[in-house]
Design an enzyme around this catalytic site. Structure first.
Site, PDB file in Angstrom:
ATOM      1  N   CYS A 134       0.486  -1.101  -0.169  1.00 24.66           N
ATOM      2  CA  CYS A 134       0.032  -0.110   0.050  1.00 24.66           C
ATOM      3  C   CYS A 134       0.679   1.871   0.031  1.00 24.66           C
ATOM      4  O   CYS A 134       1.706   0.708   0.349  1.00 24.66           O
ATOM      5  CB  CYS A 134      -0.830  -0.193   1.207  1.00 24.66           C
ATOM      6  N   ARG A 183      -7.773  -2.962 -14.748  1.00 26.97           N
ATOM      7  CA  ARG A 183      -9.335  -4.034 -14.723  1.00 26.97           C
ATOM      8  C   ARG A 183     -10.737  -2.737 -15.087  1.00 26.97           C
ATOM      9  O   ARG A 183     -11.155  -3.155 -15.355  1.00 26.97           O
ATOM     10  CB  ARG A 183      -9.578  -3.615 -12.375  1.00 26.97           C
TER      11      ARG A 183
HETATM   12  P1  XMP Z   1      -0.723  -7.054   3.255  1.00 29.03           P
HETATM   13  O1  XMP Z   1       0.549  -6.401   4.554  1.00 29.03           O
HETATM   14  O2  XMP Z   1      -0.864  -8.894   3.544  1.00 29.03           O
HETATM   15  O3  XMP Z   1      -1.794  -6.581   3.041  1.00 29.03           O
HETATM   16  O4  XMP Z   1      -0.143  -7.089   1.931  1.00 29.03           O
HETATM   17  C1  XMP Z   1      -2.926  -6.646   2.130  1.00 29.03           C
HETATM   18  C2  XMP Z   1      -4.044  -5.683   2.254  1.00 29.03           C
HETATM   19  O5  XMP Z   1      -3.420  -4.271   1.212  1.00 29.03           O
HETATM   20  C3  XMP Z   1      -4.967  -3.942   1.011  1.00 29.03           C
HETATM   21  N1  XMP Z   1      -4.714  -3.507  -0.786  1.00 29.03           N
HETATM   22  C4  XMP Z   1      -4.302  -2.658  -0.269  1.00 29.03           C
HETATM   23  N2  XMP Z   1      -3.995  -1.106  -0.048  1.00 29.03           N
HETATM   24  N3  XMP Z   1      -2.652   0.194  -2.056  1.00 29.03           N
HETATM   25  C5  XMP Z   1      -3.629  -0.137  -1.174  1.00 29.03           C
HETATM   26  O6  XMP Z   1      -2.749   1.178  -0.166  1.00 29.03           O
HETATM   27  C6  XMP Z   1      -2.935  -1.034  -2.994  1.00 29.03           C
HETATM   28  O7  XMP Z   1      -3.093  -1.045  -4.459  1.00 29.03           O
HETATM   29  C7  XMP Z   1      -3.817  -2.570  -1.949  1.00 29.03           C
HETATM   30  N4  XMP Z   1      -4.450  -3.736  -2.617  1.00 29.03           N
HETATM   31  C8  XMP Z   1      -4.397  -4.490  -1.593  1.00 29.03           C
HETATM   32  C9  XMP Z   1      -5.848  -4.741   0.531  1.00 29.03           C
HETATM   33  O8  XMP Z   1      -7.245  -4.315   1.880  1.00 29.03           O
HETATM   34  C10 XMP Z   1      -5.443  -5.962   1.350  1.00 29.03           C
HETATM   35  O9  XMP Z   1      -6.360  -7.023   1.642  1.00 29.03           O
END
Ligand code: XMP
Length: 469
Positions: A301, A391
């Protein structure tokens, strides 16, 4: 309020590493600790969900998670049809009774049967004539047959061993064993109502912890944006939980969408992502059965870097859990190890969602990538430039990505990762004296540590650290 006052009134928010759990007097043997939980009323034997990301959860991951007692959330970087097909694969993966049996008429040719078999990826078809079951075609009836113009009626097995609806599974297993057959049609009088397969019976024994619906099928969740058509299709495909997957769940559109989905479909809904008590209250009032917490903690993120917005995750979970009451809370993002799982649960989460930890496994989509003789898999944020382009099927020129992409070490099977996460959680339950997760939330005491404490907590003063499995 003046700006200076605003600064002074600002509260601290804490991340997983800011705290440790204090050991309590215990009588709990970790091996006997109960890790079961409920998410939106769905009972899970382990409190782990896989992230709705296109490098994490498609049907293979969801099947494995459900078999091991967790829950997979199928991502939405798919057309509606593609996502529905992934959900259907999970629902079909092992139902003890296959109910929507695809039957064929006796006049159909072997060529047509083989086409159907390829299309549906199964190979057993009951043959039905005028509503009456007259035979069954399975692989062994046709595998050596070369003449593809032959009809089902010439190839099918006509001596049928069937079971009446409601026959106990042990009886059906006996029947299979005695007659050396692998599939038994289930009848209600003259009418075919389903098929029981030996593979599904065995799998049920092999995975006693599995997350199953009333009919014995594996359960699966599916993500959606604010798209009623997608929800309708997913509900029709019998997804067990609809996850409204947005970066900012405290938003009129998301709150209203949650209300509308609950009203129109009455399905189980998880809404998010959020990080404040106000957001939790609004989504609960709209009917959410579960709340997903996490604005910017994920490993891929960049929301906090791009927008400067978020709440450190331990505080965000506590914020929401305090007002959630019976509504389940999922801590989503930033989970790096079993200690983070334990801390998230201790501070009020009912389950955690993991992306990074599962992205390097065999069950995650994508191939293994080799760099400098080391194996990796690709992992990318759903808000990263490429994921968003996929997407919407085009580059978004004015779009500012809120995620990055990268490589994570290849990790082998999901079951090994789950075992180590759950093993660590059990160990934590032993230290905190908690027989179950509810007790962990009541009993766990936290202690704040300094940056010196963080350094002390990880392996240190070694020249080379052997990776422990
Ligand atoms: P981890 O730490 O397990 O987190 O890699 C997975 C979660 O991150 C979120 N997610 C995102 N958040 N930009 C964000 O700010 C993104 O591009 C993104 N992609 C995923 C999501 O909640 C996921 O479950």
């Amino acid at each position: 309020m003046g700006f200076k006052e605003k600064l002074e009134a600002a509260k601290e928010s804490f991340a997983f590493d800011d705290f440790l759990l204090i050991p309590n007097f215990t009588t709990v043997n970790p091996a006997e600790a109960n890790t079961s939980t409920k998410v939106a009323g769905i009972r899970l034997a382990i409190p782990i969900l896989s992230a709705a990301m296109d490098t994490v959860t498609e049907s293979s991951m969801a099947i494995e998670l459900a078999r091991r007692g967790g829950l997979g959330v199928v991502h939405r970087n798919f057309t509606i049809e593609e996502q529905v097909s992934e959900v259907t694969r999970v629902k079909r993966a092992e139902s003890v009774i296959i109910q929507d049996v695809k039957t064929i008429p006796p006049g159909i040719t072997l060529r047509e049967i083989r086409d159907l078999s390829r299309e549906l990826s199964f190979s057993t078809f009951p043959v039905v004539d005028n509503g009456k079951l007259v035979g069954i075609i399975s692989n062994r009836d046709v595998q050596f047959e070369r003449d593809e113009t032959k009809k089902a009626s010439e190839l099918m097995t006509k001596e049928l061993i069937t079971a009446a609806e409601g026959t106990p599974l042990e009886k059906v297993t006996e029947l299979m064993h005695k007659n050396r057959i692998e599939k038994v049609p289930v009848m209600k009088g003259e009418r075919l109502v389903g098929i029981i397969t030996v593979r599904d019976i065995l799998s049920r024994k092999e995975y006693p912890q599995a997350t199953r619906d009333k009919e014995g099928r594996l359960m699966v969740a599916a993500a959606t944006g604010l798209d009623m058509k997608r929800v309708e299709a997913l509900v029709k495909a019998e997804a067990d939980l609809i996850v409204i997957d947005t970066a900012h769940g405290h938003n009129t559109a998301v709150v209203e969408f949650t209300r509308k989905v609950k009203k129109e479909f009455g399905c189980k809904v998880c809404a998010g992502n959020i990080s404040t008590p106000e957001a939790a209250k609004d989504l609960i009032a709209a009917g959410a059965d579960s709340l997903k917490v996490g604005v910017g903690p994920g490993s891929i993120c960049t929301t906090r870097v791009v927008a400067g917005v978020g709440v450190a995750q331990l505080t965000a979970v506590a914020n929401v859990a305090d007002v959630a009451g019976d509504i389940s809370v999922i801590a989503d993002g930033g989970i790096r190890n079993s200690a983070d799982v334990a801390k998230a649960i201790a501070i009020g989460a009912n389950a955690v969602m993991v992306g990074n930890l599962l992205a390097g496994t065999d069950e995650a989509p994508g191939e293994i990538v080799v760099r400098d003789n080391k194996k990796y898999k690709r992992y990318r944020g759903m808000g990263s430039r490429k994921a968003v382009a996929d997407r919407y099927f085009q580059e978004q020129s004015k779009f500012v990505p809120e995620g990055v992409e990268g490589l994570v070490p290849y990790k082998g099977r999901v079951k090994d990762i789950l075992n180590s996460l759950v093993g660590g959680l059990r160990s934590s339950m032993g230290y905190t004296g908690a027989k179950n997760l509810k007790e962990m939330q009541q009993k766990a005491r936290l202690i704040k540590i300094t940056s010196a404490g963080v350094i002390e907590s990880a392996p240190h003063d070694l020249d080379y650290v052997e990776e422990s499995e």
